[in-house]
Write a protein that holds these residues in place. Sequence first.
Motif, PDB file in Angstrom:
ATOM      1  N   UNK A  76       0.369  -0.059   2.096  1.00  0.00           N
ATOM      2  CA  UNK A  76      -0.415   0.065   3.322  1.00  0.00           C
ATOM      3  C   UNK A  76      -1.729  -0.700   3.193  1.00  0.00           C
ATOM      4  N   UNK A  77      -2.369  -0.600   2.015  1.00  0.00           N
ATOM      5  CA  UNK A  77      -3.599  -1.351   1.766  1.00  0.00           C
ATOM      6  C   UNK A  77      -3.343  -2.850   1.872  1.00  0.00           C
ATOM      7  N   UNK A  78      -2.248  -3.321   1.270  1.00  0.00           N
ATOM      8  CA  UNK A  78      -1.924  -4.741   1.321  1.00  0.00           C
ATOM      9  C   UNK A  78      -1.676  -5.229   2.735  1.00  0.00           C
ATOM     10  N   UNK A 181     -15.391  -2.464   7.028  1.00  0.00           N
ATOM     11  CA  UNK A 181     -15.289  -3.774   6.386  1.00  0.00           C
ATOM     12  C   UNK A 181     -15.636  -3.680   4.912  1.00  0.00           C
ATOM     13  N   UNK A 182     -16.708  -2.958   4.599  1.00  0.00           N
ATOM     14  CA  UNK A 182     -17.118  -2.788   3.205  1.00  0.00           C
ATOM     15  C   UNK A 182     -16.020  -2.106   2.392  1.00  0.00           C
ATOM     16  N   UNK A 183     -15.462  -1.033   2.941  1.00  0.00           N
ATOM     17  CA  UNK A 183     -14.436  -0.284   2.205  1.00  0.00           C
ATOM     18  C   UNK A 183     -13.164  -1.104   2.030  1.00  0.00           C
ATOM     19  N   UNK A 184     -12.836  -1.938   3.015  1.00  0.00           N
ATOM     20  CA  UNK A 184     -11.655  -2.798   2.906  1.00  0.00           C
ATOM     21  C   UNK A 184     -11.825  -3.803   1.771  1.00  0.00           C
ATOM     22  N   UNK A 185     -13.008  -4.439   1.707  1.00  0.00           N
ATOM     23  CA  UNK A 185     -13.285  -5.381   0.619  1.00  0.00           C
ATOM     24  C   UNK A 185     -13.329  -4.643  -0.712  1.00  0.00           C
ATOM     25  N   UNK A 186     -13.876  -3.436  -0.705  1.00  0.00           N
ATOM     26  CA  UNK A 186     -13.917  -2.609  -1.915  1.00  0.00           C
ATOM     27  C   UNK A 186     -12.509  -2.353  -2.440  1.00  0.00           C
ATOM     28  N   UNK A 187     -11.561  -2.083  -1.532  1.00  0.00           N
ATOM     29  CA  UNK A 187     -10.161  -1.884  -1.939  1.00  0.00           C
ATOM     30  C   UNK A 187      -9.610  -3.129  -2.622  1.00  0.00           C
ATOM     31  N   UNK A 188      -9.887  -4.282  -2.025  1.00  0.00           N
ATOM     32  CA  UNK A 188      -9.406  -5.545  -2.594  1.00  0.00           C
ATOM     33  C   UNK A 188      -9.996  -5.771  -3.981  1.00  0.00           C
ATOM     34  N   UNK A 189     -11.293  -5.526  -4.131  1.00  0.00           N
ATOM     35  CA  UNK A 189     -11.938  -5.702  -5.433  1.00  0.00           C
ATOM     36  C   UNK A 189     -11.407  -4.684  -6.449  1.00  0.00           C
ATOM     37  N   UNK A 190     -11.109  -3.466  -5.982  1.00  0.00           N
ATOM     38  CA  UNK A 190     -10.532  -2.474  -6.876  1.00  0.00           C
ATOM     39  C   UNK A 190      -9.178  -2.899  -7.415  1.00  0.00           C
ATOM     40  N   UNK A 191      -8.374  -3.507  -6.546  1.00  0.00           N
ATOM     41  CA  UNK A 191      -7.076  -4.039  -6.977  1.00  0.00           C
ATOM     42  C   UNK A 191      -7.265  -5.111  -8.047  1.00  0.00           C
ATOM     43  N   UNK A 196      -7.040  -7.052 -13.676  1.00  0.00           N
ATOM     44  CA  UNK A 196      -7.681  -7.815 -14.749  1.00  0.00           C
ATOM     45  C   UNK A 196      -7.968  -6.979 -15.996  1.00  0.00           C
ATOM     46  N   UNK A 197      -8.381  -5.729 -15.787  1.00  0.00           N
ATOM     47  CA  UNK A 197      -8.896  -4.958 -16.920  1.00  0.00           C
ATOM     48  C   UNK A 197      -7.983  -3.822 -17.379  1.00  0.00           C
ATOM     49  N   UNK A 253       2.861  -3.222  -4.354  1.00  0.00           N
ATOM     50  CA  UNK A 253       2.681  -2.914  -2.940  1.00  0.00           C
ATOM     51  C   UNK A 253       1.676  -3.838  -2.282  1.00  0.00           C
ATOM     52  N   UNK A 254       0.569  -4.104  -2.963  1.00  0.00           N
ATOM     53  CA  UNK A 254      -0.432  -5.025  -2.426  1.00  0.00           C
ATOM     54  C   UNK A 254       0.152  -6.432  -2.311  1.00  0.00           C
ATOM     55  N   UNK A 255       0.898  -6.854  -3.338  1.00  0.00           N
ATOM     56  CA  UNK A 255       1.464  -8.201  -3.355  1.00  0.00           C
ATOM     57  C   UNK A 255       2.374  -8.434  -2.155  1.00  0.00           C
ATOM     58  N   UNK A 256       3.360  -7.562  -1.948  1.00  0.00           N
ATOM     59  CA  UNK A 256       4.296  -7.782  -0.842  1.00  0.00           C
ATOM     60  C   UNK A 256       3.614  -7.556   0.504  1.00  0.00           C
ATOM     61  N   UNK A 257       2.606  -6.673   0.540  1.00  0.00           N
ATOM     62  CA  UNK A 257       1.869  -6.488   1.789  1.00  0.00           C
ATOM     63  C   UNK A 257       1.140  -7.743   2.215  1.00  0.00           C
ATOM     64  N   UNK A 258       0.539  -8.432   1.250  1.00  0.00           N
ATOM     65  CA  UNK A 258      -0.185  -9.669   1.556  1.00  0.00           C
ATOM     66  C   UNK A 258       0.750 -10.811   1.945  1.00  0.00           C
TER      67      UNK A 258
END
Length: 463
Positions: A76-78, A181-191, A196-197, A253-258
């Motif tokens: 859903x996020x993706x 908008x902030x929370x949406x970008x925050x989700x992307x950065x969280x992914x 990465x880490x 989920x994010x990958x196929x959503x995008x």
Amino acid sequence: MGGVRRSIRHVAASDTISGLIMLGFALAGLLLANIPVTAHAFEAVAEIHIGIPHTNIDLGIGHWAQDGLLTVFFLVVGLDLKQELTTGSLASPKAAAVPMACAVGGMAVPPVLFLLTASLFSAFGPGPTGMDVVATGAAHGFSDIAHGWAVPTATDIAFSLAVLALFAKGLPGSIRAFLMTLATVDDLLGVIVIALFFSSLNAWYWFLGIAVCAAAWAWLVRRRRVPWIAVAVVGVLAWVTMFEAGVHPTLSGVLVGLLTPAREIHGESTPRAERYKDKLQPFSALLALPIFALFATGVHFETLSPAMLLSPVVLGIAVGLVVGKPVGIMLTAWLSTHLAGLKLAKGLRVRDLFPASCACGIGFTVSFLIASLAYADVELSGEARFGVLMGSLVSATIAGILLSRQAKRFRALAENRVTDGDDDDANTGAGDIEIVGADGSVTVSIDKVRPSSSPLADRTQRS
């Protein structure tokens, strides 16, 4: 049957109701795991293992809730991210520049405060120098504690919007759009942080499998008639290959959503990404997230006492969420508008963002996930999740009080404008306000914030 479906979709679409449901399941998990009558049974259920034949995948039900069900939430996020990047709030970088920058600032400061708290405990707290003593009295090295630096970086968009829906009736839509908008970008950065880490990469050929699944998904969902059985098989294979590759499988989920189309194709009236997200939202909000919250907080503690609040892990995460989030957002907002020349939406000042920035300290979903990934030690992982719960509840309380007061001021301003007949937006700074509803909600025009065709606009109006 149709009426039941409509009711379920209505509940799932309500940020307030779905947020409260998830909070209820989270508190239930904490209680079930720590009440003597239910603790053993709850732990036994969480440890029941279910495996996939001919693979290395054999997980307990608690881990399936985290690695399996949570994939629906990330899908859903993706889908939402793809729509926002294509036609929504992120389609115009200039209009979204300030909240995008604030999302980065809001993720940069909490780790600093978390590490500072842990270092102060290791230098001046009980126990040997260089060691942090947690609630049970066990000592852990600073380097072990520091693995949780990313836990307080996330913002839970569902809970933050639920707080707005409960306490912010009457606020200009530009404040709501800023938070979304902030929370949406925050989700992307969280992914990105998780990828990465908190991934341990395995054999290269699994990444080839991920690429094949991604290409197959992109081709299938662009066909005039989508073969849903084939799509489901590809989605499951993408999850399996990502798991085997060492990347957290929820990111499939994010990958196929995008990769899902976010513009109308084949003469359709609405984008497929938007339609798919609307269909999956009830499953995500009313099943996947509550069950995940139940097991994420279902950690058994030997003693639940005030000493927990003085643990460097709990205190560091709570400080990062409650203090670090708003400080990072407000500092970035001031710097970007006063030094970088960026502009906020019409009628907004930097100080107007403070109550909403406090709501960004509600970590929950992604923070729970990062807490379970950051610490291999069960004790540290449990305390980290407890810290997320405490920090999120404190942030929600503070944000609720501040937003309620702010909403009263804006409603009074709107009433004064109607009484005085003052239509000079320049003098009031409230040019976005158009209609004050019976419930105190305000319908606004926020074209300068983002394109009106965004599905985010619909959520703004509904809230």
